[in-house]
Design a protein around this motif. Structure first.
Motif, short mmCIF file in Angstrom:
data_model
loop_
_atom_site.label_atom_id
_atom_site.label_comp_id
_atom_site.label_asym_id
_atom_site.label_seq_id
_atom_site.Cartn_x
_atom_site.Cartn_y
_atom_site.Cartn_z
N ASP A 32 -30.16 21.81 -18.44
CA ASP A 32 -30.24 22.86 -19.36
C ASP A 32 -30.43 22.70 -20.72
O ASP A 32 -31.25 23.21 -21.31
CB ASP A 32 -29.27 24.02 -19.12
CG ASP A 32 -29.17 24.63 -17.74
OD1 ASP A 32 -30.09 24.29 -16.97
OD2 ASP A 32 -28.18 25.22 -17.32
N ARG A 53 -24.07 27.22 -13.56
CA ARG A 53 -23.59 28.42 -12.87
C ARG A 53 -22.02 28.84 -13.10
O ARG A 53 -21.25 27.60 -13.40
CB ARG A 53 -23.35 28.22 -11.23
CG ARG A 53 -24.91 27.98 -10.62
CD ARG A 53 -25.91 29.42 -10.64
NE ARG A 53 -26.93 29.57 -10.04
CZ ARG A 53 -28.10 28.94 -10.38
NH1 ARG A 53 -28.18 28.64 -11.50
NH2 ARG A 53 -29.19 28.80 -9.58
N GLN A 69 -25.42 33.38 -13.87
CA GLN A 69 -26.63 32.74 -14.79
C GLN A 69 -26.84 33.41 -15.97
O GLN A 69 -26.88 34.81 -15.82
CB GLN A 69 -27.63 32.62 -13.84
CG GLN A 69 -27.59 31.76 -12.38
CD GLN A 69 -28.48 32.25 -11.47
OE1 GLN A 69 -29.66 31.99 -11.43
NE2 GLN A 69 -27.68 32.68 -10.57
#
Length: 611
Positions: free
Chosen positions: A484, A458, A321
């Motif tokens: 995101d 990820r 991450q």
């Protein structure tokens, strides 16, 4: 250099502990473990010492280190599918002190719920209270007398700072003059100044502390703070120019034992032997690479490169991450005698002279620091976060069976943090420097940088070759999870709105980027993808989790399937936290030192105290 070891003092010798890499964590561990005069410690560092180097000591020196191979590993990502195939630079510090010598000196702790989540994922003993204790153990806080007439507020509680640790921290005496107006513009949106951002309550806006020595204005990095004062200890040998190539393992029963480390020194292959432990502190990028080169990892990856499998551990290099930000909010400033930015100092020798007169005792030609931080919960900057969280929960329910071990639990925790009105999910950084890759403009400029705090995407970091001199394949898979992008998009819109609000708006002559031509959502979305940057905080590649939940190391930071191999760096952090990660690494290293000392019944009485 006095204090550094020669090759003859390390090669083919035996030490109780071998530490690979003398960066932020490695320098800390070398100093702490060598406090016991009955044990011997070897520290291998691929780069140079860089003691008394102005590019390290000066707060702005990182600008001269970037892309310089003496200081920077110059890692890059693989092409990113959701960024139209772009690769991004992943700069990391090379040399003693590592990235603590080339960061922007930000020093603050995360929201307490962030670190408690680490324990709740199956890591007893790794909670906020422990982290709070160990991070303060690294600190030596000093008060400063601001030298500007409109001081950026310095707010903290006296019991929230450590006073006896090695790393000098303080509030920078200088500021650009843009931070307070931006804070006041945030107040128009109900965002208050945080009274103490070091005690686990970070939601709001504040002036951060910095890893700056208050007396000199110099950077306080890990090597200068931890290592240099004790480098003459007879039980500590620090060898620079030593690039670890693999851990030497033997098999005994079900577990592998680290017998030592193979390293390259000036083109010569050498070995050093460990009687107790080998400890990797080589960063979130190099530590998983070294594990795989040593035969620890996913068998299919190891066999592809002809590496014999020593430990079958498929989670090595997974769960990566990274904090990412949009670097495209740039503002040209009006002429104002109270404004001082990094580009102004770089191009104006007369201004640098005045600056030195204003701030006596500061070294170097530029002594600004990045101190204007704001951390915002989701409901503050987005009116659709509830629906985004609900959609992510539906996706989790639908796809859970396809996730690798442990990811479902991580996502559940992230959704919980996303819905918590106390927990930040966006940072907005006032950045009065030149963003790497840009040139100095005629007029002073400042960047307002929205940063994604808790990415759902990820990625992975794996060897691309059995050759240890080759970069691993770093694939953060930016924006692979749609949420995101949506969070960063909403955060960018909000930051742009704040910048168009008084009093900050009164400082600006114009918005340079994205600029007036970027007016609709589609244009802004495209612009974000073209101006995305990392904040260089990649974690998770050697996650501390239960083995059946994707863990690489256990709660003692020992690699699963080994007797005496540990990893101590940012790679063990299994879930990203909403903060700049320098303090996280120091806290991890200090806690690791006590874990190791307890296991080996070591004394903490220092052979030579810090000075």
């Amino acid at each position: 250099m006095v204090g550094l070891a020669t090759l003859d003092e390390v090669a083919n010798k035996r030490f109780d502990f071998i530490i690979v890499a003398g960066g932020t964590a490695g320098s800390c561990l070398a100093a702490r473990l060598s406090e016991d005069p009955q044990v011997t410690v070897a520290l291998l560092e691929a780069g140079a010492a860089h003691f008394d180097d102005p590019l390290i000591s000066s707060p702005e020196g990182f600008l001269g280190q970037l892309y310089n191979p003496e200081y920077d590993w110059q890692f890059t990502t693989v092409p990113q599918r959701k960024l139209d195939g772009r690769t991004l630079p992943w700069n990391r510090g090379k040399g003693l002190g590592g990235s603590s010598g080339m960061n922007v000196l930000i020093w603050t702790r995360p929201q307490k719920e962030d670190f408690d989540a680490i324990e709740e994922l199956g890591n007893p003993g790794w909670n906020w209270e422990k982290f709070y204790h160990y991070s303060k153990k690294s600190e030596r806080f000093s008060t400063t007398i601001p030298t500007s007439s409109s001081a950026h507020h310095e707010v903290y509680e006296s019991d929230a700072v450590g006073l006896e640790g090695p790393v000098s921290i303080s509030f920078s005496r200088t500021h650009s003059g843009t931070e307070i107006p931006f804070q006041k513009s945030l107040e128009n949106f109900g965002i208050k100044t945080v009274n103490d951002a070091l005690s686990g309550e970070t939601s709001g806006t504040f002036k951060s502390t910095s890893s700056i020595d208050a007396a000199t204005g110099n950077r306080s990095d890990s090597a200068t703070s931890y290592l240099r004062p004790v480098i003459d200890r007879p039980n500590l040998k620090v060898l620079t120019g030593a690039t670890a190539t693999r851990v030497l393992l033997s098999r005994s029963g079900e577990k592998a034992t680290a017998q030592g480390v193979e390293f390259d020194h000036g083109g010569v292959a050498c070995n050093v032997h460990a009687d107790k432990e080998v400890i990797l502190c080589a960063s979130g990028i190099k530590s998983p690479q070294l594990l795989e080169l040593s035969g620890i990892g996913n068998p299919s990856i190891l066999q592809l490169h002809g590496i014999p499998v020593q430990v079958d551990l498929p989670s090595v290099g997974e769960n990566v991450q990274d904090h990412i930000c949009f670097t495209g909010l740039q503002y040209e400033l009006r002429d104002d005698p109270d404004i001082l930015t990094g580009d102004m100092l770089l191009k104006d020798p007369e201004l640098r002279g005045k600056f030195r007169e204003m701030h006596p005792g500061y070294e170097g030609f530029l002594a600004l620091a990045t101190t204007g931080l704001s951390f915002l919960p989701s409901n503050v900057f987005s009116d659709r976060m509830a629906s985004l969280a609900e959609e992510q929960q539906r996706k989790l329910t639908r796809d859970a069976s396809t996730y690798p071990p442990g990811l479902k639990e991580q996502y559940e925790k992230q959704i919980q943090l996303l819905n918590d009105p106390k927990v930040p999910n966006l940072e907005i950084l006032v950045y009065p420097f030149i963003v790497p890759g840009h040139t100095i403009a005629e007029k002073p400029r400042v960047w307002i940088l929205p940063i994604l705090s808790h990415p759902f995407s990820r990625g992975s970091i794996h060897i691309a070759s059995p050759d240890p001199t080759q970069q691993p394949a770093s694939d953060p898979r930016y924006f692979e999870e749609d949420i995101d992008f949506e969070i960063l998009f909403d955060g960018t819109q909000f930051a742009r709105k704040v910048a168009e609000t008084e009093p900050f708006k009164g400082l600006t002559a114009r918005e340079v980027q994205p600029g007036p031509d970027v007016t609709n959502d589609d244009e802004l979305r495209d612009y974000i993808k073209k101006h995305l940057s990392t904040i260089w905080h990649a974690c998770g590649s050697c996650s501390m989790l239960p083995r059946d939940k994707g863990g690489v190391v256990d709660t003692s930071l020992k690699v699963y399937g080994t007797n005496n191999l540990r990893v101590v760096d940012l790679s063990v952090l299994p879930l990203m936290v909403a903060v700049h990660t320098q303090v996280i690494v120091y806290g991890i290293a200090e806690q690791a030192a006590d874990i190791i000392k307890t296991e080996h019944n070591m004394t903490s009485a220092p052979a030579k105290p810090f000075t």
